[in-house]
Design an enzyme around this catalytic site. Sequence first.
Site, short mmCIF file in Angstrom:
data_model
loop_
_atom_site.label_atom_id
_atom_site.label_comp_id
_atom_site.label_asym_id
_atom_site.label_seq_id
_atom_site.Cartn_x
_atom_site.Cartn_y
_atom_site.Cartn_z
CD GLU A 1 -4.11 9.63 -0.12
OE1 GLU A 1 -5.24 10.14 0.38
OE2 GLU A 1 -4.11 8.58 -0.63
CB CYS B 1 -3.67 4.16 -1.40
SG CYS B 1 -4.53 5.11 0.06
CG HIS C 1 -3.72 -0.10 0.01
ND1 HIS C 1 -2.77 0.75 0.37
CD2 HIS C 1 -4.98 0.53 0.02
CE1 HIS C 1 -3.29 1.99 0.97
NE2 HIS C 1 -4.62 1.61 0.83
#
Length: 390
Positions: free
Chosen positions: A79, A111, A233
């Site tokens: 990103e 993400c 994550h």
Amino acid sequence: MQIGIDRLGMYSPHFFVDLKDLAEARGVDPNKFIIGIGQSEQAVAPSSEDVVTMGANAAAEFIDDIDTSKVGLVILGTETGIDASKSGAVIIQRLLGLPEWVRTYEIKQACYGGTAGLMTARDYVAAHPDKTALVIAADIARYGLNSGGEVTQGAGAVAMLISANPAIMTINDDSVFMSRDIMDFWRPVYTDLALAKGKYSTEQYIKFFDDVWARYQQQTGLTLDDFAAVNFHLPYTKMGLKAFWTALPEVSEDKQTALLDAYQESTVYSRRIGNIYTGSLYLGLVSLLENDGHVQAGDRLGMFSYGSGAVGEFFSGELQEGFARFLHADAHREYLDSRQRLSVAEYERVFNNKVPYSADDYSADPQYLSGRYVLTGVENQERQYEERPE
């Protein structure tokens, strides 16, 4: 046919700021950062580093040890793209000396981009079992100096070679994924600083985990007892733990302890590097495999991916016999220990010295050049990359 991760590489800039120093400079109790957020150090990317250089440097850890003629696909999940049209993947292809007969492109979904790339690569190898795919997840997380998100910045990349009969971990065909259009985090095209609704984003992260985990159990019949570890994550290391706590009561106290121990090992590198957006889940995987002496061949690992905006996915992988031979644990520890610690004042100078959002030429500060591949500057609106002697 088994398909999965055959090689793993990681990279982060050579510079960092100690979060104890940052807390003191910001008039904050250091424990708020070190314990409350779960971060100790934060990688700082100079202007000579971008997702192209970091991605190429991560792949360089194994590129000389593989048959590059078999690479048929290169995907960059990020990103923090460098261009609104041209992908960074095609530049990485050139820097690594890969064949021209390769499909290259870039994926964006906050993400989640690294996981999107991984799953696309898995499908590609399933259709072309004699080929391999290179997936790179690279990002620079920026929220601004003295901002609420400053403590969750960072920079780095993870590179994965996907193949049939992988040496490190299979990717099982058991994914559960979901998407919802929400505004918890985004970055307008006119700025390199992210906008985030912190509390709301955390709530959505946990909600997505709860939903995909519940559906995963329904579809597979598996429970936490079937996993040696679960990777998350990690925008910051306490984030995954907040979601994990919602599922841990499902198992015995002994199993909870074992899973929490593994979780802590998966956060070792993130605690020292910070948030790398698309690569954060996979940085956690590298950290787990290189720091946890208990995981072994045959173990099932859970993987929870989340990308704001939002997409969530849960899937599993199985570790392969001899996987540790293909890791770089000693080199990674030595590299992290050898990085240059910046004072807060110098960190602020490096943070503000960035490639401009303009048509102006630019030269990177030579004192901050590091890594095999660097961005030396911009000439006539073209980024100039260079391979440095090792």
